[in-house]
Design an enzyme around this catalytic site. Structure first.
Site, mmCIF file in Angstrom:
data_model
loop_
_atom_site.group_PDB
_atom_site.id
_atom_site.type_symbol
_atom_site.label_atom_id
_atom_site.label_comp_id
_atom_site.label_asym_id
_atom_site.label_seq_id
_atom_site.Cartn_x
_atom_site.Cartn_y
_atom_site.Cartn_z
ATOM 1 N N ASP A 1 0.851 -1.197 0.000
ATOM 2 C CA ASP A 1 0.000 0.000 0.000
ATOM 3 C C ASP A 1 0.888 1.250 0.000
ATOM 4 O O ASP A 1 1.883 1.318 0.720
ATOM 5 C CB ASP A 1 -0.922 -0.007 1.226
ATOM 6 C CG ASP A 1 -2.072 0.974 1.090
ATOM 7 O OD1 ASP A 1 -3.221 0.494 0.941
ATOM 8 O OD2 ASP A 1 -1.832 2.192 1.121
ATOM 9 N N ILE A 2 0.498 2.240 -0.778
ATOM 10 C CA ILE A 2 1.302 3.457 -0.914
ATOM 11 C C ILE A 2 1.269 4.313 0.357
ATOM 12 O O ILE A 2 2.158 5.133 0.579
ATOM 13 C CB ILE A 2 0.801 4.262 -2.147
ATOM 14 C CG1 ILE A 2 1.865 5.212 -2.651
ATOM 15 C CG2 ILE A 2 -0.488 5.018 -1.831
ATOM 16 C CD1 ILE A 2 1.546 5.814 -4.022
ATOM 17 N N ASN B 1 -12.834 -3.229 2.618
ATOM 18 C CA ASN B 1 -13.753 -2.094 2.676
ATOM 19 C C ASN B 1 -14.678 -2.160 1.465
ATOM 20 O O ASN B 1 -14.220 -2.405 0.343
ATOM 21 C CB ASN B 1 -12.973 -0.777 2.677
ATOM 22 C CG ASN B 1 -12.141 -0.614 3.941
ATOM 23 O OD1 ASN B 1 -12.548 -1.022 5.020
ATOM 24 N ND2 ASN B 1 -10.964 -0.024 3.804
ATOM 25 N N GLY C 1 -15.911 2.667 3.614
ATOM 26 C CA GLY C 1 -14.641 3.372 3.483
ATOM 27 C C GLY C 1 -13.862 3.024 2.239
ATOM 28 O O GLY C 1 -12.664 3.314 2.150
ATOM 29 N N GLN C 2 -14.524 2.405 1.257
ATOM 30 C CA GLN C 2 -13.814 2.033 0.034
ATOM 31 C C GLN C 2 -13.505 3.279 -0.784
ATOM 32 O O GLN C 2 -14.378 4.141 -0.976
ATOM 33 C CB GLN C 2 -14.671 1.065 -0.798
ATOM 34 C CG GLN C 2 -13.941 0.508 -2.016
ATOM 35 C CD GLN C 2 -14.762 -0.567 -2.738
ATOM 36 O OE1 GLN C 2 -15.920 -0.827 -2.397
ATOM 37 N NE2 GLN C 2 -14.148 -1.189 -3.728
ATOM 38 N N HIS D 1 -10.183 -5.318 -3.301
ATOM 39 C CA HIS D 1 -8.862 -5.514 -2.700
ATOM 40 C C HIS D 1 -9.010 -5.941 -1.248
ATOM 41 O O HIS D 1 -9.875 -5.449 -0.531
ATOM 42 C CB HIS D 1 -7.992 -4.264 -2.814
ATOM 43 C CG HIS D 1 -8.657 -3.006 -2.350
ATOM 44 N ND1 HIS D 1 -9.574 -2.339 -3.129
ATOM 45 C CD2 HIS D 1 -8.543 -2.291 -1.209
ATOM 46 C CE1 HIS D 1 -9.990 -1.264 -2.483
ATOM 47 N NE2 HIS D 1 -9.394 -1.211 -1.296
ATOM 48 N N LEU D 2 -8.138 -6.836 -0.866
ATOM 49 C CA LEU D 2 -8.050 -7.316 0.520
ATOM 50 C C LEU D 2 -6.814 -6.667 1.133
ATOM 51 O O LEU D 2 -5.702 -6.829 0.612
ATOM 52 C CB LEU D 2 -7.911 -8.835 0.512
ATOM 53 C CG LEU D 2 -7.703 -9.527 1.857
ATOM 54 C CD1 LEU D 2 -9.023 -9.691 2.578
ATOM 55 C CD2 LEU D 2 -7.062 -10.893 1.665
ATOM 56 N N HIS D 3 -7.026 -5.920 2.214
ATOM 57 C CA HIS D 3 -5.890 -5.357 2.944
ATOM 58 C C HIS D 3 -5.311 -6.433 3.864
ATOM 59 O O HIS D 3 -6.054 -7.099 4.590
ATOM 60 C CB HIS D 3 -6.331 -4.198 3.836
ATOM 61 C CG HIS D 3 -6.866 -2.997 3.127
ATOM 62 N ND1 HIS D 3 -6.130 -1.842 2.953
ATOM 63 C CD2 HIS D 3 -8.078 -2.756 2.566
ATOM 64 C CE1 HIS D 3 -6.870 -0.933 2.320
ATOM 65 N NE2 HIS D 3 -8.052 -1.463 2.073
HETATM 66 P P1 5GP Z 1 -9.739 1.346 0.321
HETATM 67 O O1 5GP Z 1 -9.885 2.612 1.114
HETATM 68 O O2 5GP Z 1 -10.439 1.458 -1.029
HETATM 69 O O3 5GP Z 1 -10.136 0.105 1.077
HETATM 70 O O4 5GP Z 1 -8.196 1.166 0.083
HETATM 71 C C1 5GP Z 1 -7.506 1.698 -0.987
HETATM 72 C C2 5GP Z 1 -6.052 1.622 -0.634
HETATM 73 O O5 5GP Z 1 -5.299 1.835 -1.814
HETATM 74 C C3 5GP Z 1 -5.617 2.689 0.380
HETATM 75 O O6 5GP Z 1 -5.058 2.052 1.528
HETATM 76 C C4 5GP Z 1 -4.590 3.504 -0.390
HETATM 77 O O7 5GP Z 1 -3.501 3.921 0.414
HETATM 78 C C5 5GP Z 1 -4.159 2.551 -1.485
HETATM 79 N N1 5GP Z 1 -3.721 3.219 -2.696
HETATM 80 C C6 5GP Z 1 -4.360 4.253 -3.341
HETATM 81 N N2 5GP Z 1 -3.693 4.595 -4.452
HETATM 82 C C7 5GP Z 1 -2.600 3.779 -4.515
HETATM 83 C C8 5GP Z 1 -1.522 3.668 -5.455
HETATM 84 O O8 5GP Z 1 -1.422 4.374 -6.449
HETATM 85 N N3 5GP Z 1 -0.594 2.715 -5.187
HETATM 86 C C9 5GP Z 1 -0.671 1.900 -4.086
HETATM 87 N N4 5GP Z 1 0.317 0.999 -3.932
HETATM 88 N N5 5GP Z 1 -1.668 1.975 -3.190
HETATM 89 C C10 5GP Z 1 -2.629 2.908 -3.403
#
Ligand code: 5GP
Ligand code: ZN
Length: 115
Positions: free
Chosen positions: A31-32, A88, A94-95, A101-103
């Protein structure tokens, strides 16, 4: 691949990512903006907007996503102290990126309940 999907572009290599694992079906990368010392995202290569967009045809794919997450968690040294999986879903969930995606979160004691 879906147009204008960030994670489809990451899978295609159009946007760089720090790869952890890849095969024909799934892709995992750091994750970035990590929320824990280890924060990896594992995604199906098939574009699904969220987990509720999957159906019976995706049964094996969803199973593989979890089993590969287990493998990654173990390889990252998270097995002994534990870790957390998060999916999420939708705005209240919170998506922010609408590609399933699975964190995989670990490396510290995580709080519960989530905010
Ligand atoms: P969500 O909030 O949809 O469950 O999670 C999205 C995740 O994607 C966030 O934790 C966010 O930091 C990550 N993310 C968003 N843009 C990028 C990107 O360009 N590269 C990477 N590696 N992660 C990203
Ligand atoms: Zn996508």
């Amino acid at each position: 691949m879906a147009d204008d999907c960030l994670f489809c572009k990451i899978i295609a290599g159009e946007i760089p990512s720090n790869k952890v694992y890849s095969d024909d079906d799934v892709y995992a990368f750091h994750d970035i903006n990590p929320a824990a010392p280890t924060h990896i995202l594992i995604i199906p290569k098939k574009h699904l907007t969220d987990v509720s967009a999957s159906d019976a045809n995706d049964q094996a794919l969803l199973g593989k996503l979890l089993l590969k997450a287990n493998q990654i968690a173990a390889e990252q040294g998270l097995s002994e102290d534990g870790f957390r999986y998060v999916i999420n879903t939708g705005s209240d969930g919170g998506q922010t990126v609408y590609h399933l995606h699975l964190h995989i979160l670990g490396g510290r004691a995580l709080n519960w309940p989530p905010g």
